[in-house]
Design an enzyme around this catalytic site. Structure first.
Site, PDB file in Angstrom:
ATOM      1  N   ALA A  66       0.848  -1.187   0.000  1.00 31.91           N
ATOM      2  CA  ALA A  66       0.000   0.000   0.000  1.00 31.91           C
ATOM      3  C   ALA A  66       0.886   1.240   0.000  1.00 31.91           C
ATOM      4  O   ALA A  66       2.062   1.180   0.341  1.00 31.91           O
ATOM      5  CB  ALA A  66      -0.913  -0.003   1.218  1.00 31.91           C
ATOM      6  N   GLY A 112      -0.597  -5.142   0.822  1.00 31.75           N
ATOM      7  CA  GLY A 112      -1.824  -5.047   0.038  1.00 31.75           C
ATOM      8  C   GLY A 112      -1.727  -5.730  -1.305  1.00 31.75           C
ATOM      9  O   GLY A 112      -2.744  -6.155  -1.866  1.00 31.75           O
ATOM     10  N   GLU A 115      -2.440  -9.284  -0.597  1.00 34.30           N
ATOM     11  CA  GLU A 115      -3.862  -9.352  -0.264  1.00 34.30           C
ATOM     12  C   GLU A 115      -4.726  -9.269  -1.518  1.00 34.30           C
ATOM     13  O   GLU A 115      -5.748  -9.959  -1.631  1.00 34.30           O
ATOM     14  CB  GLU A 115      -4.219  -8.242   0.729  1.00 34.30           C
ATOM     15  N   GLU A 135       3.396  -6.123   7.391  1.00 29.88           N
ATOM     16  CA  GLU A 135       2.767  -5.015   8.107  1.00 29.88           C
ATOM     17  C   GLU A 135       3.237  -4.863   9.555  1.00 29.88           C
ATOM     18  O   GLU A 135       3.351  -3.736  10.051  1.00 29.88           O
ATOM     19  CB  GLU A 135       1.236  -5.171   8.075  1.00 29.88           C
TER      20      GLU A 135
END
Length: 260
Positions: A66, A112, A115, A135
């Site tokens: 991200a 992300g 994900e 993360e």
């Protein structure tokens, strides 16, 4: 479709979405997530689109994570909204599309990015791919479904290890634990994804959509997947695809599914 951060090609029912932020290693920001939602939604509503492949531009990254600069100063409330909105707008949305989505993971798929790949219906990877959820090294946890989908795909123990160590796994390690289905050289990645898409496109798109719904039901709290399967199985009997498929089988010819 014209976008700032992604490229979309649609060729005879096979659509390819390319995340195109190479200077940011294709990191996901709010604008890119919004564009991806629009692209997936538009393609899914187009009955001529039979399969979607998603990949990253160039060779370094599928999505390297991200865009941290967008949320580094967020409050607790803002952080919760970020995760909730992202899951609804993109990650859960992709998982529940009736159109099959293949992730072609080229290079880094971190945070992300992993994900997003996990929200697709299955994954293939280039041999230079690296995957992980780093993360906790930033003082946060995966917020776009990573703590849920990774254990579903690789098992609780392996998922715990990857999340707690913030480590990366190679493409071959990802294949060994079931995170990706195939690993090939970089230049073979899109041809492989397209070959698999071609096999899918020969079948009933209506039945495939029903199968996606039934498989996903097994992972929904409070939902009996067997009951969903029974209902979707029965629904297939009322489709034109079922009539064509069974007729073609009995007539010993190749089915020409209308997609209805």
């Amino acid at each position: 479709m014209s976008f700032e951060n992604i490229l979309v090609n649609n060729n005879e029912g096979l659509a390819t979405i390319i995340i195109n932020r190479p200077k940011k290693l294709n990191a996901l920001n709010k604008a890119t997530i919004a564009e991806l939602h629009t692209a997936f939604d538009t393609l899914n509503k187009d009955t001529n689109t039979k399969v979607i492949i998603i990949t990253g531009s160039e060779q370094k990254a599928f999505v390297a994570g991200a865009d941290i600069s967008e949320f580094a100063d967020f409050s607790v409330e803002e952080g919760g909204k970020l995760a909730a909105n992202g899951q609804e707008q993109l990650f859960d949305f992709v998982e529940n599309l009736s159109t099959p989505v293949i992730a072609a993971v080229n290079g880094f798929a971190l945070g992300g990015g992993l994900e997003l790949a996990m929200s697709c219906h299955f994954r293939v990877a280039s041999d230079n791919a690296k995957m992980g959820l780093p993360e906790v090294s930033l003082g946060v946890i995966p917020g776009y479904g990573g703590t849920q989908r990774l254990p579903q795909l690789v098992g609780k123990g392996k998922a715990m290890e990857l999340i707690m160590t913030a480590g990366m796994m190679s493409a071959e390690e990802a294949k060994a634990c079931g995170l990706v289905n195939y690993v090939v050289a970089q230049e073979e990645l899109l041809p492989l994804a397209e070959k698999l898409a071609g096999k899918i496109m020969r079948n009933s798109s209506v039945a495939i959509g029903a199968a996606i719904k039934a498989v996903n039901a097994n992972f929904e709290d409070g939902t009996n997947g067997y009951e969903v399967e029974i209902a979707e199985f029965g629904n297939c009997f009322g489709t034109e695809d079922f009539k064509e498929g069974t007729t073609a089988f009995l007539e010993k010819r190749k089915a020409d599914f209308p997609g209805k």
